[in-house]
Scaffold this motif. Structure first.
Motif, mmCIF file in Angstrom:
data_model
loop_
_atom_site.group_PDB
_atom_site.id
_atom_site.type_symbol
_atom_site.label_atom_id
_atom_site.label_comp_id
_atom_site.label_asym_id
_atom_site.label_seq_id
_atom_site.Cartn_x
_atom_site.Cartn_y
_atom_site.Cartn_z
ATOM 1 N N GLY A 4 0.594 -1.165 0.213
ATOM 2 C CA GLY A 4 -0.548 0.086 0.009
ATOM 3 C C GLY A 4 0.630 1.549 0.040
ATOM 4 N N GLY A 5 0.437 2.440 -0.024
ATOM 5 C CA GLY A 5 0.569 3.662 0.110
ATOM 6 C C GLY A 5 1.201 4.300 -1.605
ATOM 7 N N PRO A 6 1.458 5.926 -1.200
ATOM 8 C CA PRO A 6 1.270 5.875 -2.990
ATOM 9 C C PRO A 6 2.849 5.301 -3.224
ATOM 10 N N VAL A 7 2.934 4.966 -4.738
ATOM 11 C CA VAL A 7 3.889 4.725 -5.573
ATOM 12 C C VAL A 7 4.866 5.715 -5.199
ATOM 13 N N GLU A 8 6.474 5.057 -5.021
ATOM 14 C CA GLU A 8 7.422 6.138 -5.436
ATOM 15 C C GLU A 8 8.260 5.577 -6.201
ATOM 16 N N HIS A 9 8.655 6.692 -7.017
ATOM 17 C CA HIS A 9 9.880 6.635 -8.150
ATOM 18 C C HIS A 9 11.074 7.326 -8.538
ATOM 19 N N GLY A 10 11.848 6.634 -9.293
ATOM 20 C CA GLY A 10 13.110 7.574 -10.096
ATOM 21 C C GLY A 10 14.170 6.534 -9.030
ATOM 22 N N PHE A 11 15.516 7.029 -8.454
ATOM 23 C CA PHE A 11 16.359 5.721 -7.495
ATOM 24 C C PHE A 11 16.620 5.786 -6.165
ATOM 25 N N PRO A 12 15.753 6.716 -5.714
ATOM 26 C CA PRO A 12 16.023 6.689 -4.094
ATOM 27 C C PRO A 12 17.163 5.730 -3.484
ATOM 28 N N HIS A 13 17.277 4.766 -3.365
ATOM 29 C CA HIS A 13 17.653 3.682 -2.649
ATOM 30 C C HIS A 13 19.366 2.800 -3.909
ATOM 31 N N LEU A 14 19.360 3.682 -4.758
ATOM 32 C CA LEU A 14 20.425 3.218 -5.958
ATOM 33 C C LEU A 14 21.554 2.768 -4.613
ATOM 34 N N GLU A 15 22.339 3.667 -4.145
ATOM 35 C CA GLU A 15 23.550 3.057 -3.219
ATOM 36 C C GLU A 15 23.459 1.957 -2.771
ATOM 37 N N THR A 16 22.107 1.990 -2.003
ATOM 38 C CA THR A 16 21.847 0.202 -1.346
ATOM 39 C C THR A 16 21.707 -0.857 -1.750
ATOM 40 N N VAL A 17 21.270 -0.663 -3.623
ATOM 41 C CA VAL A 17 21.303 -1.556 -4.382
ATOM 42 C C VAL A 17 22.218 -2.137 -4.997
ATOM 43 N N ARG A 18 23.549 -0.805 -5.498
ATOM 44 C CA ARG A 18 24.641 -1.574 -5.526
ATOM 45 C C ARG A 18 25.513 -2.071 -4.800
ATOM 46 N N ALA A 20 24.094 -3.906 -2.826
ATOM 47 C CA ALA A 20 23.324 -5.280 -2.356
ATOM 48 C C ALA A 20 24.027 -6.244 -3.608
ATOM 49 N N VAL A 21 24.241 -5.938 -4.473
ATOM 50 C CA VAL A 21 24.902 -6.686 -6.170
ATOM 51 C C VAL A 21 26.076 -6.868 -5.661
ATOM 52 N N THR A 22 27.091 -6.179 -4.519
ATOM 53 C CA THR A 22 28.761 -5.967 -4.555
ATOM 54 C C THR A 22 27.894 -7.109 -2.987
ATOM 55 N N ALA A 23 27.714 -7.503 -2.483
ATOM 56 C CA ALA A 23 27.401 -8.235 -1.084
ATOM 57 C C ALA A 23 27.263 -9.696 -2.175
ATOM 58 N N LEU A 24 25.759 -10.048 -2.768
ATOM 59 C CA LEU A 24 25.733 -11.020 -3.498
ATOM 60 C C LEU A 24 27.205 -11.587 -4.127
ATOM 61 N N ASN A 137 17.801 -4.375 4.678
ATOM 62 C CA ASN A 137 17.761 -5.771 4.173
ATOM 63 C C ASN A 137 17.036 -6.087 3.263
ATOM 64 N N GLU A 138 15.617 -5.868 3.681
ATOM 65 C CA GLU A 138 14.161 -5.443 2.097
ATOM 66 C C GLU A 138 15.155 -4.716 0.984
ATOM 67 N N ILE A 139 15.632 -4.141 1.157
ATOM 68 C CA ILE A 139 16.465 -3.821 0.271
ATOM 69 C C ILE A 139 17.059 -4.862 -1.200
ATOM 70 N N LEU A 140 17.961 -5.330 0.166
ATOM 71 C CA LEU A 140 19.230 -6.259 -0.284
ATOM 72 C C LEU A 140 18.037 -7.505 -0.249
ATOM 73 N N THR A 141 17.252 -7.693 -0.539
ATOM 74 C CA THR A 141 16.472 -9.016 -0.656
ATOM 75 C C THR A 141 15.115 -8.983 -1.943
ATOM 76 N N ASP A 142 15.061 -7.526 -2.185
ATOM 77 C CA ASP A 142 14.678 -7.212 -3.228
ATOM 78 C C ASP A 142 14.924 -7.147 -4.130
ATOM 79 N N THR A 143 16.713 -6.402 -4.241
ATOM 80 C CA THR A 143 17.865 -7.188 -5.227
ATOM 81 C C THR A 143 18.323 -8.108 -5.252
ATOM 82 N N THR A 271 29.580 -3.671 -13.457
ATOM 83 C CA THR A 271 28.935 -4.948 -13.021
ATOM 84 C C THR A 271 28.313 -4.973 -11.880
ATOM 85 N N CYS A 272 29.566 -4.987 -10.333
ATOM 86 C CA CYS A 272 29.477 -6.013 -9.218
ATOM 87 C C CYS A 272 29.601 -4.426 -8.619
ATOM 88 N N HIS A 273 30.086 -3.231 -9.365
ATOM 89 C CA HIS A 273 29.536 -2.308 -8.384
ATOM 90 C C HIS A 273 31.100 -1.815 -6.904
#
Ligand code: ZN
Ligand code: ZN
Length: 299
Positions: A4-18, A20-24, A137-143, A271-273
């Motif tokens: 629920g809630g309004p849908v957020e757009h753009g790239f606000p979590h990009l640093e954590t996403v990257r 997460a890719v490195t950690a993987l 941790n949720e960003i890591l899980t989605d990534t 690729t892996c950041h």
């Protein structure tokens, strides 16, 4: 998993996403990441409203367990009224109790998306890979879900029309698109053919453009003219300053002093950041030690 809630757009979590890719890559290694070259196939998680709810849910859960290669894990899925979309109890296993929001009883086609995220929680729990804090941790899980081939379901569950909107997961649609595109560039895959949601398709396009830009930053030879010009200017300043305080703000590279008289430049692997360092001496070919991407640089 949030709901629920309004849908957020753009790239606000990009640093954590990257991160997460490195950690993987660090936790799984290049070889294990490569074993996920096939995504979850649409046919294997298809679920329509005429299918039996419990049998269908167990079938989709089993398919995701198989995809993530959790041989002895068994998902026990139930439905109840709750504020969140879904939840999983992380225990020693081999049985894991997953709860899905009651609304999935009548939105069965999104059960695969919800389970893709919850089963990934189990996968990461077993790897003992976690980020501090719920949000990270949720960003890591989605990534991880997306990078390892099941996250296109989460992006496809994003739908908007004049009356309503729906989105699952913590990443924005564009960020799901970004991770999906990084995966697509790695494995030569085209996930856009699986989308049933037009909004997912658009978000994927934006994420793909952003992911391509990662490979077009100096000192990579694929960098554009403006980036190269700025890089040459920053390098000149670094050479004049003997690399002291040479890390300019807002640029994706930093100069450091190597051996006497030898400048080095550090930048993120596209690729892996992971941070990579190479000597500044014109054309350099480097290979990322973590993801094995060959990096053509003009330093
Ligand atoms: Zn979650
Ligand atoms: Zn790399």
């Amino acid at each position: 998993m949030a709901n629920g809630g309004p849908v957020e757009h753009g790239f606000p979590h990009l640093e954590t996403v990257r991160e997460a890719v490195t950690a993987l890559y660090r936790r799984l290694s290049y070889d294990t990441v490569r074993t996920f070259s096939a995504s979850v196939a649409p046919v294997d998680v298809a679920f329509c409203d005429t299918d039996d709810l419990y049998l269908g849910t167990q079938r989709v859960a089993r398919e995701l367990v198989r995809h993530y290669r959790l041989p002895d894990a068994r998902m026990i899925v139930s439905f109840r009224e709750m504020t969140h979309a879904a939840n999983v109890e992380l225990t020693a296993g081999p049985e894991y109790f997953v709860e899905l929001n009651d609304r999935f009883r009548t939105h069965r086609r999104d059960i695969g998306a919800a389970l893709a995220h919850e089963v990934m929680h189990v996968y990461l729990h077993r790897l003992d890979l976690a980020f501090p804090g719920t949000r990270a941790n949720e960003i890591l899980t989605d990534t991880a879900t997306t990078y390892l081939g099941a996250g296109w379901l989460l992006l496809d569950a994003y739908r908007e029309d004049a009356a309503s909107s729906q989105k699952l997961g913590y990443l924005t649609p564009e960020e799901f698109g970004y991770v999906l595109a990084k995966r697509a560039l790695l494995f030569g895959e085209d996930p856009s053919v699986w989308f049933t949601s037009p909004q997912a398709y658009t978000a994927y396009g934006r994420g793909l453009a952003r992911a391509r830009r990662d490979g077009q930053q100096p000192p990579l030879t694929a960098a554009g003219w403006a980036g190269r010009r700025r890089y040459a200017r920053d390098r000149r300043h670094a050479q004049d300053a003997g690399a002291r305080g040479a890390a300019a703000d807002g640029v994706p590279y930093a100069f450091t002093a190597g051996a006497p008289g030898q400048l080095r430049v550090a930048f993120d692997c596209p690729t892996c950041h992971q941070r990579i360092g190479v000597p500044v001496r014109g054309r350099v070919r480097a290979r990322c030690g973590l993801c094995r991407t060959v990096l053509e640089c003009d330093t």
